[in-house]
Design a protein around this motif. Structure first.
Motif, PDB file in Angstrom:
ATOM      1  N   VAL A  70      45.601  41.578  34.671  1.00 39.42           N
ATOM      2  CA  VAL A  70      45.323  42.807  35.431  1.00 39.42           C
ATOM      3  C   VAL A  70      43.938  42.645  36.047  1.00 39.42           C
ATOM      4  N   THR A  71      43.902  42.604  37.378  1.00 42.04           N
ATOM      5  CA  THR A  71      42.661  42.263  38.056  1.00 42.04           C
ATOM      6  C   THR A  71      42.219  43.341  39.042  1.00 42.04           C
ATOM      7  N   THR A  72      41.322  42.974  39.938  1.00 41.92           N
ATOM      8  CA  THR A  72      40.694  43.931  40.854  1.00 41.92           C
ATOM      9  C   THR A  72      41.493  44.009  42.164  1.00 41.92           C
ATOM     10  N   LEU A  73      41.005  43.395  43.211  1.00 37.60           N
ATOM     11  CA  LEU A  73      41.646  43.503  44.522  1.00 37.60           C
ATOM     12  C   LEU A  73      42.848  42.571  44.657  1.00 37.60           C
ATOM     13  N   SER A  74      43.837  43.002  45.401  1.00 38.74           N
ATOM     14  CA  SER A  74      45.039  42.180  45.640  1.00 38.74           C
ATOM     15  C   SER A  74      44.689  40.795  46.178  1.00 38.74           C
ATOM     16  N   ARG A  75      43.656  40.754  47.033  1.00 37.12           N
ATOM     17  CA  ARG A  75      43.335  39.460  47.654  1.00 37.12           C
ATOM     18  C   ARG A  75      42.841  38.437  46.634  1.00 37.12           C
ATOM     19  N   THR A  76      42.423  38.895  45.439  1.00 36.23           N
ATOM     20  CA  THR A  76      41.959  37.928  44.432  1.00 36.23           C
ATOM     21  C   THR A  76      43.116  37.380  43.579  1.00 36.23           C
ATOM     22  N   CYS A  77      44.322  37.959  43.761  1.00 39.37           N
ATOM     23  CA  CYS A  77      45.451  37.493  42.928  1.00 39.37           C
ATOM     24  C   CYS A  77      45.741  36.009  43.154  1.00 39.37           C
ATOM     25  N   ILE A  78      45.547  35.552  44.393  1.00 40.26           N
ATOM     26  CA  ILE A  78      45.855  34.142  44.675  1.00 40.26           C
ATOM     27  C   ILE A  78      44.871  33.213  43.941  1.00 40.26           C
ATOM     28  N   ILE A  79      43.645  33.693  43.743  1.00 35.87           N
ATOM     29  CA  ILE A  79      42.656  32.886  43.007  1.00 35.87           C
ATOM     30  C   ILE A  79      43.125  32.751  41.556  1.00 35.87           C
ATOM     31  N   ARG A 124      38.597  52.942  34.453  1.00 38.31           N
ATOM     32  CA  ARG A 124      39.227  52.618  33.169  1.00 38.31           C
ATOM     33  C   ARG A 124      40.654  53.180  33.096  1.00 38.31           C
ATOM     34  N   LYS A 125      40.812  54.391  33.623  1.00 42.69           N
ATOM     35  CA  LYS A 125      42.139  55.021  33.599  1.00 42.69           C
ATOM     36  C   LYS A 125      43.138  54.207  34.440  1.00 42.69           C
ATOM     37  N   ILE A 126      42.685  53.794  35.622  1.00 44.59           N
ATOM     38  CA  ILE A 126      43.567  53.035  36.526  1.00 44.59           C
ATOM     39  C   ILE A 126      43.958  51.697  35.897  1.00 44.59           C
ATOM     40  N   ILE A 127      42.975  51.031  35.290  1.00 40.39           N
ATOM     41  CA  ILE A 127      43.250  49.725  34.665  1.00 40.39           C
ATOM     42  C   ILE A 127      44.181  49.912  33.464  1.00 40.39           C
ATOM     43  N   THR A 128      43.926  50.949  32.682  1.00 39.81           N
ATOM     44  CA  THR A 128      44.770  51.203  31.503  1.00 39.81           C
ATOM     45  C   THR A 128      46.213  51.441  31.929  1.00 39.81           C
ATOM     46  N   GLU A 129      46.408  52.214  32.976  1.00 37.38           N
ATOM     47  CA  GLU A 129      47.783  52.495  33.428  1.00 37.38           C
ATOM     48  C   GLU A 129      48.475  51.220  33.914  1.00 37.38           C
ATOM     49  N   GLU A 130      47.708  50.351  34.588  1.00 34.29           N
ATOM     50  CA  GLU A 130      48.287  49.083  35.062  1.00 34.29           C
ATOM     51  C   GLU A 130      48.667  48.194  33.876  1.00 34.29           C
ATOM     52  N   CYS A 131      47.833  48.211  32.841  1.00 35.86           N
ATOM     53  CA  CYS A 131      48.126  47.420  31.635  1.00 35.86           C
ATOM     54  C   CYS A 131      49.398  47.950  30.965  1.00 35.86           C
ATOM     55  N   ARG A 132      49.532  49.259  30.925  1.00 37.45           N
ATOM     56  CA  ARG A 132      50.718  49.875  30.316  1.00 37.45           C
ATOM     57  C   ARG A 132      51.974  49.461  31.099  1.00 37.45           C
ATOM     58  N   LYS A 146      55.486  47.063  30.051  1.00 36.73           N
ATOM     59  CA  LYS A 146      56.858  47.555  30.235  1.00 36.73           C
ATOM     60  C   LYS A 146      57.619  46.718  31.272  1.00 36.73           C
ATOM     61  N   GLU A 147      57.024  46.564  32.448  1.00 39.47           N
ATOM     62  CA  GLU A 147      57.765  45.945  33.561  1.00 39.47           C
ATOM     63  C   GLU A 147      57.780  44.421  33.488  1.00 39.47           C
ATOM     64  N   ASP A 148      56.713  43.818  32.968  1.00 39.26           N
ATOM     65  CA  ASP A 148      56.665  42.342  32.899  1.00 39.26           C
ATOM     66  C   ASP A 148      57.170  41.839  31.547  1.00 39.26           C
ATOM     67  N   ARG A 149      57.372  42.760  30.624  1.00 38.19           N
ATOM     68  CA  ARG A 149      57.714  42.434  29.222  1.00 38.19           C
ATOM     69  C   ARG A 149      56.699  41.436  28.636  1.00 38.19           C
ATOM     70  N   SER A 150      55.425  41.721  28.925  1.00 39.59           N
ATOM     71  CA  SER A 150      54.353  40.871  28.392  1.00 39.59           C
ATOM     72  C   SER A 150      53.921  41.355  27.019  1.00 39.59           C
ATOM     73  N   GLY A 151      53.420  40.423  26.218  1.00 37.81           N
ATOM     74  CA  GLY A 151      52.943  40.769  24.878  1.00 37.81           C
ATOM     75  C   GLY A 151      51.441  40.958  24.803  1.00 37.81           C
ATOM     76  N   ALA A 152      50.741  40.502  25.839  1.00 38.76           N
ATOM     77  CA  ALA A 152      49.284  40.618  25.846  1.00 38.76           C
ATOM     78  C   ALA A 152      48.813  40.777  27.291  1.00 38.76           C
ATOM     79  N   ILE A 153      47.625  41.340  27.414  1.00 39.95           N
ATOM     80  CA  ILE A 153      47.029  41.540  28.737  1.00 39.95           C
ATOM     81  C   ILE A 153      45.742  40.735  28.822  1.00 39.95           C
ATOM     82  N   VAL A 154      45.570  40.061  29.946  1.00 40.55           N
ATOM     83  CA  VAL A 154      44.307  39.389  30.261  1.00 40.55           C
ATOM     84  C   VAL A 154      43.608  40.212  31.341  1.00 40.55           C
TER      85      VAL A 154
END
Ligand code: 2AL
Length: 243
Positions: free
Chosen positions: A114-123, A158-166, A170-178
């Motif tokens: 779970v990161t910041t801007l979409s443009r950094t996802c490729i990095i 923090r709220k926005i990041i927490t919601e994305e982690c949640r 659920k959606e990625d069926r991940s066991g941990a968040i980085v």
């Protein structure tokens, strides 16, 4: 043991936060030296920022070796200059993206970043591939929060990041968040408690990996491609970087 934690951007407030997170996990006997380069971008949010941050990171490694450091953490999620840094020191150097991904791979069969801007996802995607993590990284999710917004008092970050982690669980069926930014170093424990799953910040993971490597008597190999760079003159603005 002396560990230098380098924030590759030049925002002192973020460096302080990163330093506090590092100190909180350091073993007794480990001294943390948090710093940022004097020159470079105030935040790293793309390839250009990242490329120009590397010079400052390498300068801090060079100064760190002169100051007798035992190891380094590069505290930006693009791990800028990681292999170049390893070339110029015998100490272990760990990037926060590689530290967090490896830690996540030890405790889950799949993680989401779970990161910041979409443009950094490729990095982050390039690093997932470089580190052999494609099998375990289930998704890379952007919050579209600019890096420096993470520091604004009373923001919803923090709220926005927490919601994305949640959503990631659920959606990625991940066991941990980085967490995909050094500026999120203070958030891992609270978000982990809120979502009921491990949340890994690479600054703290990086400090513990450096402690482990130094404790094992292991440093960067000087056999092969990580041997010291070939001595040659550097010219123009980089003339003091020639070895
Ligand atoms: C980062 C980071 O960790 N520090 C920074 O300035 N930019 N990475 C990111 N994905 O936003």
């Amino acid at each position: 043991m002396k560990i230098k934690v380098i924030n590759p951007n030049t925002t002192v407030r973020m460096t302080r936060k990163i330093g506090e997170a590092a100190i909180a996990v350091a073993s007794p006997g480990t001294e943390i030296f948090a710093c940022n380069p004097a020159m470079g971008p105030v935040s790293i949010e793309g390839h250009y920022d990242e490329a120009l941050s590397v010079i400052g990171v390498l300068d801090e490694i060079r100064k760190g070796d002169a100051d007798g450091m035992d190891g380094y953490v590069i505290a930006c999620f693009g791990d800028p200059g990681l292999l170049a840094a390893r070339e110029i020191t015998r100490c272990p150097v760990i990037g926060i993206a590689e530290a967090a991904m490896h830690a996540a791979s030890f405790i889950s069969t799949g993680f989401s970043i779970v990161t910041t801007l979409s443009r950094t996802c490729i990095i982050a995607q390039h690093l997932v591939e470089a580190y052999g993590m494609t099998r375990v990284c289930r998704n890379i999710r952007a919050t579209d929060l600019p890096v420096l917004d993470l520091d604004i008092e009373g923001s919803d970050a923090r709220k926005i990041i927490t919601e994305e982690c949640r959503l990631a669980l659920k959606e990625d069926r991940s066991g941990a968040i980085v967490l995909g930014c050094g500026g999120m170093a203070d958030l891992a424990a609270q978000i982990s408690q809120d979502i009921g799953a491990p949340v890994i910040d690479g600054v703290t993971a990086g400090v513990k990996f450096v402690e482990a490597l130094v404790g094992l008597g292991l440093g960067t190999s000087k056999a092969g491609d990580l041997e010291f760079p070939i001595a040659k003159p550097y010219t123009g603005m980089l003339d003091r970087f020639g070895l």
